[in-house]
Design a protein around this motif. Structure first.
Motif, PDB file in Angstrom:
ATOM      1  N   ILE A  61      -6.039 -13.511 -10.910  1.00  0.00           N
ATOM      2  CA  ILE A  61      -6.541 -12.355 -11.080  1.00  0.00           C
ATOM      3  C   ILE A  61      -6.863 -11.823  -9.629  1.00  0.00           C
ATOM      4  O   ILE A  61      -6.804 -10.616  -9.447  1.00  0.00           O
ATOM      5  CB  ILE A  61      -7.909 -12.408 -11.739  1.00  0.00           C
ATOM      6  CG1 ILE A  61      -7.682 -12.684 -13.365  1.00  0.00           C
ATOM      7  CG2 ILE A  61      -8.800 -11.264 -11.698  1.00  0.00           C
ATOM      8  CD1 ILE A  61      -8.887 -12.845 -14.087  1.00  0.00           C
ATOM      9  N   ASP A  62      -7.339 -12.492  -8.710  1.00  0.00           N
ATOM     10  CA  ASP A  62      -7.507 -11.805  -7.387  1.00  0.00           C
ATOM     11  C   ASP A  62      -6.344 -11.451  -6.824  1.00  0.00           C
ATOM     12  O   ASP A  62      -6.290 -10.507  -6.096  1.00  0.00           O
ATOM     13  CB  ASP A  62      -7.970 -13.206  -6.418  1.00  0.00           C
ATOM     14  CG  ASP A  62      -9.525 -13.520  -6.747  1.00  0.00           C
ATOM     15  OD1 ASP A  62     -10.270 -12.772  -7.395  1.00  0.00           O
ATOM     16  OD2 ASP A  62      -9.950 -14.562  -6.373  1.00  0.00           O
ATOM     17  N   LEU A  63      -5.242 -12.077  -7.014  1.00  0.00           N
ATOM     18  CA  LEU A  63      -3.881 -11.754  -6.233  1.00  0.00           C
ATOM     19  C   LEU A  63      -3.246 -10.366  -7.113  1.00  0.00           C
ATOM     20  O   LEU A  63      -2.752  -9.593  -6.509  1.00  0.00           O
ATOM     21  CB  LEU A  63      -2.838 -12.896  -6.678  1.00  0.00           C
ATOM     22  CG  LEU A  63      -2.963 -13.751  -5.673  1.00  0.00           C
ATOM     23  CD1 LEU A  63      -2.066 -15.276  -6.217  1.00  0.00           C
ATOM     24  CD2 LEU A  63      -2.481 -13.718  -4.234  1.00  0.00           C
ATOM     25  N   LEU A  64      -3.531 -10.149  -8.132  1.00  0.00           N
ATOM     26  CA  LEU A  64      -3.524  -8.981  -9.074  1.00  0.00           C
ATOM     27  C   LEU A  64      -4.052  -7.867  -8.519  1.00  0.00           C
ATOM     28  O   LEU A  64      -3.695  -6.880  -8.118  1.00  0.00           O
ATOM     29  CB  LEU A  64      -3.603  -9.194 -10.524  1.00  0.00           C
ATOM     30  CG  LEU A  64      -2.526  -9.898 -11.225  1.00  0.00           C
ATOM     31  CD1 LEU A  64      -2.862 -10.476 -12.651  1.00  0.00           C
ATOM     32  CD2 LEU A  64      -1.117  -9.479 -11.182  1.00  0.00           C
ATOM     33  N   HIS A  65      -5.501  -8.078  -8.128  1.00  0.00           N
ATOM     34  CA  HIS A  65      -6.187  -7.144  -7.464  1.00  0.00           C
ATOM     35  C   HIS A  65      -5.711  -6.553  -6.191  1.00  0.00           C
ATOM     36  O   HIS A  65      -5.720  -5.589  -5.948  1.00  0.00           O
ATOM     37  CB  HIS A  65      -7.462  -7.474  -7.383  1.00  0.00           C
ATOM     38  CG  HIS A  65      -8.534  -7.365  -8.837  1.00  0.00           C
ATOM     39  ND1 HIS A  65      -9.292  -8.304  -9.263  1.00  0.00           N
ATOM     40  CD2 HIS A  65      -8.538  -6.592  -9.907  1.00  0.00           C
ATOM     41  CE1 HIS A  65      -9.827  -7.962 -10.582  1.00  0.00           C
ATOM     42  NE2 HIS A  65      -9.071  -7.052 -10.980  1.00  0.00           N
ATOM     43  N   GLN A  66      -5.353  -7.700  -5.598  1.00  0.00           N
ATOM     44  CA  GLN A  66      -4.887  -7.384  -4.103  1.00  0.00           C
ATOM     45  C   GLN A  66      -3.557  -6.523  -4.259  1.00  0.00           C
ATOM     46  O   GLN A  66      -3.177  -5.689  -3.372  1.00  0.00           O
ATOM     47  CB  GLN A  66      -4.777  -8.509  -3.340  1.00  0.00           C
ATOM     48  CG  GLN A  66      -4.154  -8.505  -1.848  1.00  0.00           C
ATOM     49  CD  GLN A  66      -3.695  -9.833  -1.121  1.00  0.00           C
ATOM     50  OE1 GLN A  66      -4.166 -10.779  -1.514  1.00  0.00           O
ATOM     51  NE2 GLN A  66      -3.028  -9.744  -0.244  1.00  0.00           N
ATOM     52  N   ALA A  67      -2.627  -7.002  -5.229  1.00  0.00           N
ATOM     53  CA  ALA A  67      -1.417  -6.331  -5.209  1.00  0.00           C
ATOM     54  C   ALA A  67      -1.681  -4.963  -5.730  1.00  0.00           C
ATOM     55  O   ALA A  67      -0.997  -3.924  -5.226  1.00  0.00           O
ATOM     56  CB  ALA A  67      -0.635  -6.863  -6.532  1.00  0.00           C
ATOM     57  N   ALA A  68      -2.754  -4.672  -6.431  1.00  0.00           N
ATOM     58  CA  ALA A  68      -2.964  -3.070  -7.065  1.00  0.00           C
ATOM     59  C   ALA A  68      -3.357  -2.388  -5.721  1.00  0.00           C
ATOM     60  O   ALA A  68      -3.101  -1.071  -5.840  1.00  0.00           O
ATOM     61  CB  ALA A  68      -4.075  -2.997  -7.989  1.00  0.00           C
ATOM     62  N   LYS A  69      -3.909  -2.914  -4.606  1.00  0.00           N
ATOM     63  CA  LYS A  69      -4.208  -2.295  -3.393  1.00  0.00           C
ATOM     64  C   LYS A  69      -3.303  -2.003  -2.457  1.00  0.00           C
ATOM     65  O   LYS A  69      -3.713  -1.195  -1.446  1.00  0.00           O
ATOM     66  CB  LYS A  69      -5.822  -2.945  -2.945  1.00  0.00           C
ATOM     67  CG  LYS A  69      -6.772  -2.803  -3.770  1.00  0.00           C
ATOM     68  CD  LYS A  69      -7.918  -3.685  -3.024  1.00  0.00           C
ATOM     69  CE  LYS A  69      -9.162  -3.777  -4.134  1.00  0.00           C
ATOM     70  NZ  LYS A  69     -10.253  -4.653  -3.611  1.00  0.00           N
ATOM     71  N   GLU A  70      -2.121  -3.031  -2.375  1.00  0.00           N
ATOM     72  CA  GLU A  70      -1.279  -2.785  -1.411  1.00  0.00           C
ATOM     73  C   GLU A  70      -0.344  -1.797  -1.491  1.00  0.00           C
ATOM     74  O   GLU A  70      -0.060  -1.209  -2.643  1.00  0.00           O
ATOM     75  CB  GLU A  70      -0.368  -4.052  -1.762  1.00  0.00           C
ATOM     76  CG  GLU A  70      -1.052  -5.424  -1.261  1.00  0.00           C
ATOM     77  CD  GLU A  70      -1.145  -5.687   0.294  1.00  0.00           C
ATOM     78  OE1 GLU A  70      -0.697  -4.936   1.054  1.00  0.00           O
ATOM     79  OE2 GLU A  70      -1.722  -6.735   0.540  1.00  0.00           O
ATOM     80  N   PRO A  71       0.155  -1.206  -0.517  1.00  0.00           N
ATOM     81  CA  PRO A  71       1.223  -0.095  -0.599  1.00  0.00           C
ATOM     82  C   PRO A  71       2.324  -0.465  -1.122  1.00  0.00           C
ATOM     83  O   PRO A  71       2.817  -1.705  -1.269  1.00  0.00           O
ATOM     84  CB  PRO A  71       1.403   0.396   0.928  1.00  0.00           C
ATOM     85  CG  PRO A  71       1.030  -0.869   1.674  1.00  0.00           C
ATOM     86  CD  PRO A  71      -0.068  -1.645   0.841  1.00  0.00           C
ATOM     87  N   GLY A  72       3.188   0.337  -1.834  1.00  0.00           N
ATOM     88  CA  GLY A  72       4.432  -0.081  -2.345  1.00  0.00           C
ATOM     89  C   GLY A  72       5.267   1.325  -2.695  1.00  0.00           C
ATOM     90  O   GLY A  72       4.838   2.353  -2.502  1.00  0.00           O
ATOM     91  N   SER A  73       6.598   1.094  -2.948  1.00  0.00           N
ATOM     92  CA  SER A  73       7.600   2.114  -2.994  1.00  0.00           C
ATOM     93  C   SER A  73       7.821   2.467  -4.536  1.00  0.00           C
ATOM     94  O   SER A  73       8.373   3.328  -4.895  1.00  0.00           O
ATOM     95  CB  SER A  73       8.892   1.866  -2.391  1.00  0.00           C
ATOM     96  OG  SER A  73       9.370   0.535  -2.937  1.00  0.00           O
ATOM     97  N   ASN A  74       7.291   1.731  -5.465  1.00  0.00           N
ATOM     98  CA  ASN A  74       7.584   1.736  -6.723  1.00  0.00           C
ATOM     99  C   ASN A  74       6.207   2.072  -7.661  1.00  0.00           C
ATOM    100  O   ASN A  74       5.698   0.982  -7.854  1.00  0.00           O
ATOM    101  CB  ASN A  74       8.284   0.582  -7.326  1.00  0.00           C
ATOM    102  CG  ASN A  74       8.562   0.743  -8.962  1.00  0.00           C
ATOM    103  OD1 ASN A  74       8.385   1.725  -9.640  1.00  0.00           O
ATOM    104  ND2 ASN A  74       9.049  -0.176  -9.567  1.00  0.00           N
ATOM    105  N   PRO A  75       5.676   3.248  -7.931  1.00  0.00           N
ATOM    106  CA  PRO A  75       4.421   3.293  -8.603  1.00  0.00           C
ATOM    107  C   PRO A  75       4.165   2.694 -10.014  1.00  0.00           C
ATOM    108  O   PRO A  75       3.088   2.313 -10.255  1.00  0.00           O
ATOM    109  CB  PRO A  75       4.234   4.863  -8.689  1.00  0.00           C
ATOM    110  CG  PRO A  75       5.212   5.367  -7.893  1.00  0.00           C
ATOM    111  CD  PRO A  75       6.560   4.424  -7.697  1.00  0.00           C
ATOM    112  N   ARG A  76       5.498   2.663 -10.728  1.00  0.00           N
ATOM    113  CA  ARG A  76       5.487   1.918 -11.765  1.00  0.00           C
ATOM    114  C   ARG A  76       4.906   0.338 -11.854  1.00  0.00           C
ATOM    115  O   ARG A  76       4.397   0.132 -12.960  1.00  0.00           O
ATOM    116  CB  ARG A  76       6.987   1.973 -12.588  1.00  0.00           C
ATOM    117  CG  ARG A  76       7.191   3.236 -13.392  1.00  0.00           C
ATOM    118  CD  ARG A  76       8.409   3.279 -13.894  1.00  0.00           C
ATOM    119  NE  ARG A  76       9.421   3.442 -12.683  1.00  0.00           N
ATOM    120  CZ  ARG A  76      10.632   3.522 -12.977  1.00  0.00           C
ATOM    121  NH1 ARG A  76      11.301   3.671 -14.159  1.00  0.00           N
ATOM    122  NH2 ARG A  76      11.721   3.676 -12.133  1.00  0.00           N
TER     123      ARG A  76
END
Length: 873
Positions: free
Chosen positions: A313-328
């Motif tokens: 869960i912590d990693l998923l929350h971090q992933a949601a905050k990270e910049p990325g090239s694919n909004p999906r």
């Protein structure tokens, strides 16, 4: 003269060759040359250019299995309309001006491709069929048949597709280029039918005929993904390695390397530290700065397999905050969080809100989005009732406090909200840079960490908040002004130190949305009518929540808790018989004491359909039961009107015993009461009618029962009934008036829109591109408008492109059309924003979710405005 004569002869031959009426060698050669290298060639180049644009504009989602064909984006096609129109004109000229050339059929094929790209499927179908029927070029006929096959698959016409596949399977001399397209289209056919093995088999054949290394790399990547999902890791690894050939784009290379590593080593490795170090290395690699969310997301999935749910869960929350090239990918992250909260914690509320967040990133036409919306239907109802219970419970408790206690609670709430907003702003600040050069610059206002007090907005806001809390809203003045103020006869009004108003009055953009003390206190229910409404809503929500938990979420214990709370808190609720029945079912399923509810139903509601059901637990149900009960009702009805009352009663009792819960149950019960009026006392008849009116939901039957009851009441009872039971007795009339009002609203002829005022609505502002650029502060002004006028409505604001010419701004949600209309009227009267034109304010509208989906397809706002003005204005 000789030279002039020779030139004249050449010119004469050239003019003669231009004619498309004469079918000579010279004419054919001329028309073949000009049709091929002028009209056909230029049209083909333009079409290929548009196809390349579609490919470039499509963002591949490597976290999901790639589609066989890149979806055609209607927006890109619309942007290239002029180019396609030019290609259509050139193809038409090749047909009209060069009728005897051998490029006529090829030009018809190009017209079919243009129609296909522009979604004119019927015209494309006719063009491809014409080429297949008339062309003498075998390769071109094969090309047309393959395009026809793809079109049939798009239209889900599988019978026609099967016939085309069978025909092509018997054809010979198919070129390598056409074989590639044929096998790729076969893979698309199996993909649309969810046949995994078929897709793999077709792509495995297609890759051998791939025209270039880039296409070969993409197909190998799809094959690897599909083998991985089939559990064939060794094959997946081989194809991921092959996908790295041909100089693929960096993002595909990254995913091919990552997934190859997963299937070869990471999934099987027992050295967890090694795996985690691998992900850390990917995360720190500067080449992956746009893929950090992917790395963290994949790491989260790995940790989930290890059973470490908190870390996942912590990693998923971090992933949601990270910049990325694919909004999906953000959508898939939130979907994964929803899945974990549902499966691991049964947290339906968190699940609903995570799914809401997922839908903001996943396209509404995506199958994943469709599945999420279906899953969310019951979750939305659950959260609505849970939050209404929480809110109304709190308001009921506050309503019982003294005015001083209410004010203290409101001030504490405002203070807590202010501190929360300050803390959130501080958390978003850039960490202080310890660089000595930046420290020297701190006093020049250039430090990115804002170490100097007056360069730090959050510090200033916190200071203003603290000053307001201690000193109130004091005017800014120096010591000499304070001294001179002593001798002035006028005095400043005393400030309310520490009040919520003083906090809100501090000029501070972070605290602009804070509610005022007066606003909070005005929302506290104090009148009997307000308290009655709160309790009515609570009664409904406890009941509906109990039903949802039992039938839809299979959560028996929470269902029992809510239904028992309903009965305990509202012992006179009209929902009591059904609540008893649900408790009977829940206790029976959990091996509890269900007999107590059998007894209660028989004692308190002996004539209820639920009593019949618990007394006959093995009774039939379903469509067959409804049909048989209809026959029983008809038989009893005929017996009643022929004066055979005992026979009518016996048929009713028998029918209710065999089929206790069907759509005919309430009609059978009312017919039994009518028999009572013929065979038993007036008081018994009156009592049964009153009980029926309280417990029946069918408004038409309730109205009929009321009409039967009125002649049995004395003048005093009628007089007493009017003020006390006015809401209940007139509910049928109100409902019928509302229905009549809706029926009076005539939907414009041939309008695709429907009238559904109870559905969730949104408010829409339409602006042209230039107007949208001029109204730079529109979103911010809307937020301020909501904070000042609708502080407790939780309205959300966003914008999107309706079409290439127009942008729309959306305010949502409104629970029904009435709420949306209240907002519409307030917006029309009071909303102002710099650069926002009055014409756009006039043309704003509200629309139901169902109708907005229609509008989003048609893009025709004028058509909806006709409907809106007819129905709502």
């Amino acid at each position: 003269m000789k030279r002039f004569s020779g030139l004249a002869v050449v010119l004469f031959i050239f003019i003669g060759a231009c004619s498309s009426e004469r079918n000579t060698f010279t004419n054919r050669a001329f028309h073949n040359l000009t049709a091929h290298f002028n009209a056909y060639y230029l049209a083909d180049v333009k079409i290929k250019d548009v196809e390349n644009q579609v490919f470039k504009n499509y963002k591949e989602d490597f976290t999901q299995v790639l589609p066989v064909f890149i979806p055609i984006d209607s927006a890109t096609i619309q942007q290239n309309k002029e180019k396609l129109d030019s290609a259509r004109e050139l193809s038409s000229k090749a047909i009209d001006w060069h009728r005897i050339s051998k490029w006529v059929d090829d030009s018809y094929y190009l017209l079919g491709k243009i129609d296909y790209l522009q979604a004119q499927q019927d015209d494309a179908l006719n063009a491809f069929k014409y080429v297949n029927s008339n062309s003498k070029d075998k390769a071109l006929r094969h090309q047309a048949l393959i395009s026809l096959l793809r079109l049939y698959i798009d239209r889900l016409e599988y019978e026609n597709a099967n016939f085309t596949i069978d025909y092509l399977s018997k054809e010979t001399e198919i070129s390598d280029e056409n074989r590639f397209e044929l096998f790729k289209t076969l893979a698309y056919y199996y993909e649309s039918r969810a046949d995994q093995n078929g897709v793999i088999g077709a792509l495995d054949r297609a890759v051998a005929f791939a025209p270039d290394k880039k296409e070969e790399s993409r197909i190998n990547f799809i094959l690897a993904q599909r083998y991985q999902r089939e559990g064939l890791d060794a094959l997946a690894y081989d194809y991921y390695r092959k996908a790295l050939d041909g100089n693929p784009p960096y993002e595909r290379s990254f995913f091919a390397t990552l997934y190859a590593q997963q299937v070869a080593e990471l999934n099987a490795s027992k050295d967890l530290r090694k795996v985690r170090n691998y992900y850390d290395g990917l995360y720190k690699d500067p080449k992956n700065k746009d893929l950090k969310d992917v790395v963290i997301y994949e790491r989260a999935l790995f940790e989930e397999k290890q059973g470490d749910i908190p870390l996942t869960i912590d990693l998923l929350h971090q992933a949601a905050k990270e910049p990325g090239s694919n909004p999906r990918l953000k959508g898939y992250i939130y979907q994964k969080l929803a899945e974990i909260n549902l499966q691991e914690f049964k947290d339906f509320r968190a699940t609903k809100y995570y799914l809401d967040s997922a839908l903001t990133y996943i396209r509404e036409t995506d199958p994943v989005a469709i599945a999420i919306r279906e899953q969310k239907t019951k979750l939305d109802q659950y959260v609505f009732h849970v939050e209404r219970i929480q809110l109304n419970d709190s308001l009921t408790i506050i309503a019982g406090l003294s005015p001083e206690e209410q004010e203290a609670i409101a001030q504490n709430f405002i203070q807590a909200e202010a501190e929360r907003l300050i803390a959130e702003a501080r958390a978003q600040e850039v960490p202080k840079n310890s660089n000595i050069f930046n420290n020297l610059l701190a006093f020049s206002g250039k430090d990115p960490g804002a170490s100097f007090y007056f360069d730090n907005g959050v510090a200033i806001q916190q200071g203003a908040l603290e000053f307001g809390r201690v000193w109130g809203n004091r005017p800014l003045q120096d010591n000499w002004r304070r001294r001179s103020a002593i001798f002035q006869t006028t005095t400043q009004p005393e400030q309310n130190v520490g009040s919520g108003d003083s906090l809100a009055s501090v000029e501070n953009p972070i605290l602009a949305g804070l509610p005022t003390l007066e606003g909070l206190l005005s929302n506290t229910p104090n009148t009997p009518e307000q308290l009655s409404k709160l309790n009515s809503e609570l009664e409904e929500s406890y009941f509906e929540l109990g039903k949802l938990l039992y039938f839809d979420f299979k959560e028996i214990e929470p269902s029992i808790d809510n239904l028992e709370t309903l009965i305990r808190t509202y012992p006179n609720t009209i929902r009591k018989p059904e609540a008893y029945y649900l408790l009977y079912l829940a206790q029976r399923d959990s091996n509890g004491n269900f007999e107590q509810y059998v007894g209660r139903l028989n004692r308190e509601f002996p004539e209820s359909q639920y009593t019949f059901s618990v007394n006959n637990p093995d009774a039939a149900s379903g469509n067959l039961a409804a049909l048989e009960s209809s026959k029983g009702y008809e038989q009893a009805y005929n017996a009643y009107y022929s004066g055979q009352y005992q026979q009518a009663r016996q048929v009713v009792k028998t029918t209710l015993g065999e089929y206790p819960l069907t759509r005919n149950t309430e009609k059978l019960l009312l017919l039994d009461i009518m028999v009572t009026g013929k065979l038993e006392s007036r008081e018994r008849f009156k009592g049964r009618l009153e009980s029926y009116i309280e417990n029946t939901k069918d408004e038409a039957l309730v109205k009929l029962a009321r009409n039967m009851l009125k002649p049995l009441l004395s003048s005093e009872e009628l007089a007493a009934l009017t003020p006390v039971d006015s809401v209940a007795t007139d509910s049928t009339q109100l409902a019928s008036n509302k229905e009549a009002e809706n029926q009076g609203k005539k939907v414009p002829a041939e309008s695709p829109y429907k009238l559904n005022e109870s559905q969730t609505h949104i408010f829409v502002i339409t602006l042209s591109r230039s107007e949208s650029e001029a109204a730079k502060n529109l979103l911010g002004d809307l937020e301020n408008f909501h904070a000042n006028n609708f502080p407790n409505a939780r309205l959300r604001t966003g914008n999107m492109n309706l079409n290439p010419e127009n942008a729309i701004y959306i305010i949502s949600p409104f629970s029904n059309a009435e709420k949306a209309k209240e907002y519409y009227l307030k917006f029309s009267e009071d909303f102002k924003s710099e650069g926002f034109p009055e014409s756009s304010q006039t043309n704003s509208f509200f629309i139901s979710i169902e109708n907005f989906q229609t509008l989003n397809k048609t893009k025709n706002t004028e058509e909806y405005l006709d409907f809106f003005r007819t129905i709502y204005q």
